[in-house]
Design a protein around this motif. Structure first.
Motif, PDB file in Angstrom:
ATOM      1  N   LYS A   1       0.850  -1.310   0.112  1.00 13.30           N
ATOM      2  CA  LYS A   1       0.175   0.047  -0.046  1.00 13.30           C
ATOM      3  C   LYS A   1       0.910   1.176  -0.079  1.00 13.30           C
ATOM      4  N   GLU A   2       2.091   1.160   0.960  1.00 14.92           N
ATOM      5  CA  GLU A   2       2.872   2.476   0.889  1.00 14.92           C
ATOM      6  C   GLU A   2       3.412   2.523  -0.494  1.00 14.92           C
ATOM      7  N   MET A   3       3.775   1.762  -1.157  1.00 17.05           N
ATOM      8  CA  MET A   3       4.415   1.559  -2.375  1.00 17.05           C
ATOM      9  C   MET A   3       3.403   2.155  -3.524  1.00 17.05           C
ATOM     10  N   LEU A   4       2.322   1.731  -3.529  1.00 14.87           N
ATOM     11  CA  LEU A   4       1.075   2.260  -4.448  1.00 14.87           C
ATOM     12  C   LEU A   4       0.990   3.742  -4.133  1.00 14.87           C
ATOM     13  N   LEU A   5       1.181   4.410  -2.832  1.00 14.60           N
ATOM     14  CA  LEU A   5       1.209   5.779  -2.712  1.00 14.60           C
ATOM     15  C   LEU A   5       2.260   6.498  -2.983  1.00 14.60           C
TER      16      LEU A   5
ATOM     17  N   VAL B   1      11.111  10.592  -4.152  1.00 17.80           N
ATOM     18  CA  VAL B   1      11.052  11.787  -3.057  1.00 17.80           C
ATOM     19  C   VAL B   1       9.898  11.434  -2.050  1.00 17.80           C
ATOM     20  N   SER B   2       8.917  10.746  -2.397  1.00 15.48           N
ATOM     21  CA  SER B   2       7.944  10.551  -1.386  1.00 15.48           C
ATOM     22  C   SER B   2       8.476   9.303  -0.263  1.00 15.48           C
ATOM     23  N   VAL B   3       9.386   8.386  -1.190  1.00 20.31           N
ATOM     24  CA  VAL B   3       9.779   7.392  -0.170  1.00 20.31           C
ATOM     25  C   VAL B   3      10.945   7.765   0.581  1.00 20.31           C
ATOM     26  N   VAL B   4      11.830   8.790   0.146  1.00 14.85           N
ATOM     27  CA  VAL B   4      12.772   9.200   0.925  1.00 14.85           C
ATOM     28  C   VAL B   4      12.332   9.942   2.197  1.00 14.85           C
ATOM     29  N   GLN B   5      11.273  10.393   2.036  1.00 15.24           N
ATOM     30  CA  GLN B   5      10.591  11.397   3.051  1.00 15.24           C
ATOM     31  C   GLN B   5      10.089  10.482   4.142  1.00 15.24           C
ATOM     32  N   MET B   6       9.595   9.274   3.762  1.00 14.94           N
ATOM     33  CA  MET B   6       9.258   8.348   4.823  1.00 14.94           C
ATOM     34  C   MET B   6      10.022   8.364   6.132  1.00 14.94           C
ATOM     35  N   SER B   7       9.241   7.925   7.399  1.00 13.73           N
ATOM     36  CA  SER B   7       9.988   8.075   8.507  1.00 13.73           C
ATOM     37  C   SER B   7      10.378   6.479   8.907  1.00 13.73           C
ATOM     38  N   SER B   8      11.302   6.170   9.345  1.00  9.70           N
ATOM     39  CA  SER B   8      11.614   4.886   9.955  1.00  9.70           C
ATOM     40  C   SER B   8      11.251   4.968  11.434  1.00  9.70           C
ATOM     41  N   GLY B   9      10.736   5.891  12.059  1.00  9.95           N
ATOM     42  CA  GLY B   9      10.451   6.017  13.509  1.00  9.95           C
ATOM     43  C   GLY B   9       9.616   4.833  14.043  1.00  9.95           C
TER      44      GLY B   9
ATOM     45  N   ASN C   1       4.659   7.751  -5.128  1.00 10.15           N
ATOM     46  CA  ASN C   1       4.626   7.800  -6.514  1.00 10.15           C
ATOM     47  C   ASN C   1       6.022   8.263  -7.199  1.00 10.15           C
ATOM     48  N   SER C   2       7.033   8.650  -6.175  1.00  4.47           N
ATOM     49  CA  SER C   2       8.264   9.009  -6.656  1.00  4.47           C
ATOM     50  C   SER C   2       9.046   8.670  -5.601  1.00  4.47           C
TER      51      SER C   2
END
Length: 137
Positions: free
Chosen positions: A108-112, A117-125, A114-115
Motif C-alpha cells: 500500500k505504501e509503495m502504491l501511494l 522523493v515520497s519514499v525518501v521522506q518516509m520515517s523509520s520511526g 509515486n516518486s
C-alpha cells in the motif's frame, strides 16, 4: 565455446541485476545530498555510509528494492511479505548492521509513493532499531 558464451552472458546479466538493485539506493542518496543538502537530518558523510548499507540490503535475498530514508533508516520492499521471510531479512540485516534501522515498505505504501522523493521522506520511526533488537546501548 558455447559454454564460455553462456557463462559470460550469465555474468553480464548478474552484474546488471546487481546494479539495478542498487539504483534506488543511488537515486535516494543523490536526492538527499542534492535537493535537501541544507535540510538534512544527518551530516552528508552519514548518507554516503548509508549508501553502502543500502546496497548491501538491496543484495539480500528477500529484498526487491532498497532506499535511504532522510532520517537515516533503510527502507526495503520485500520480495516475500510473510512473517518468516521478513524476520529472516531483519535478523540478517541487524546481525550485519547492529546500529542501523530497517523499515519494510508495504504494498500500500509503495502504491501511494509515486516518486523517490515520497519514499525518501518516509520515517523509520515506527521501526524498531537494530540496537534495540540486539540489546545494544
Amino acid at each position: 565455446m558455447t559454454r564460455m558464451v553462456a557463462i559470460a552472458l550469465f555474468l553480464t546479466l548478474a552484474g546488471n541485476a546487481a546494479r539495478a538493485d542498487s539504483e534506488n539506493c543511488r537515486r535516494s542518496r543523490e536526492y538527499l545530498l542534492g535537493s535537501l543538502s541544507g535540510d538534512l537530518a544527518l551530516p552528508p558523510q552519514a548518507y554516503n555510509d548509508l549508501f553502502k548499507i543500502c546496497n548491501a540490503a538491496a543484495a539480500m535475498s528477500n529484498v526487491r528494492d532498497a532506499y535511504i530514508l532522510r532520517d537515516g533508516g533503510i527502507a526495503v520492499v520485500p520480495k516475500q511479505d510473510s512473517i518468516p521471510a521478513t524476520a529472516a531479512t531483519l535478523s540478517q540485516f541487524c546481525d550485519t548492521y547492529p546500529r542501523a534501522t530497517l523499515r519494510f515498505l508495504t504494498r500500500k505504501e509503495m502504491l501511494l509513493a509515486n516518486s523517490i522523493v515520497s519514499v525518501v521522506q518516509m520515517s523509520s520511526g515506527s521501526s524498531t532499531p537494530c540496537k534495540k533488537i540486539k540489546g545494544i546501548s
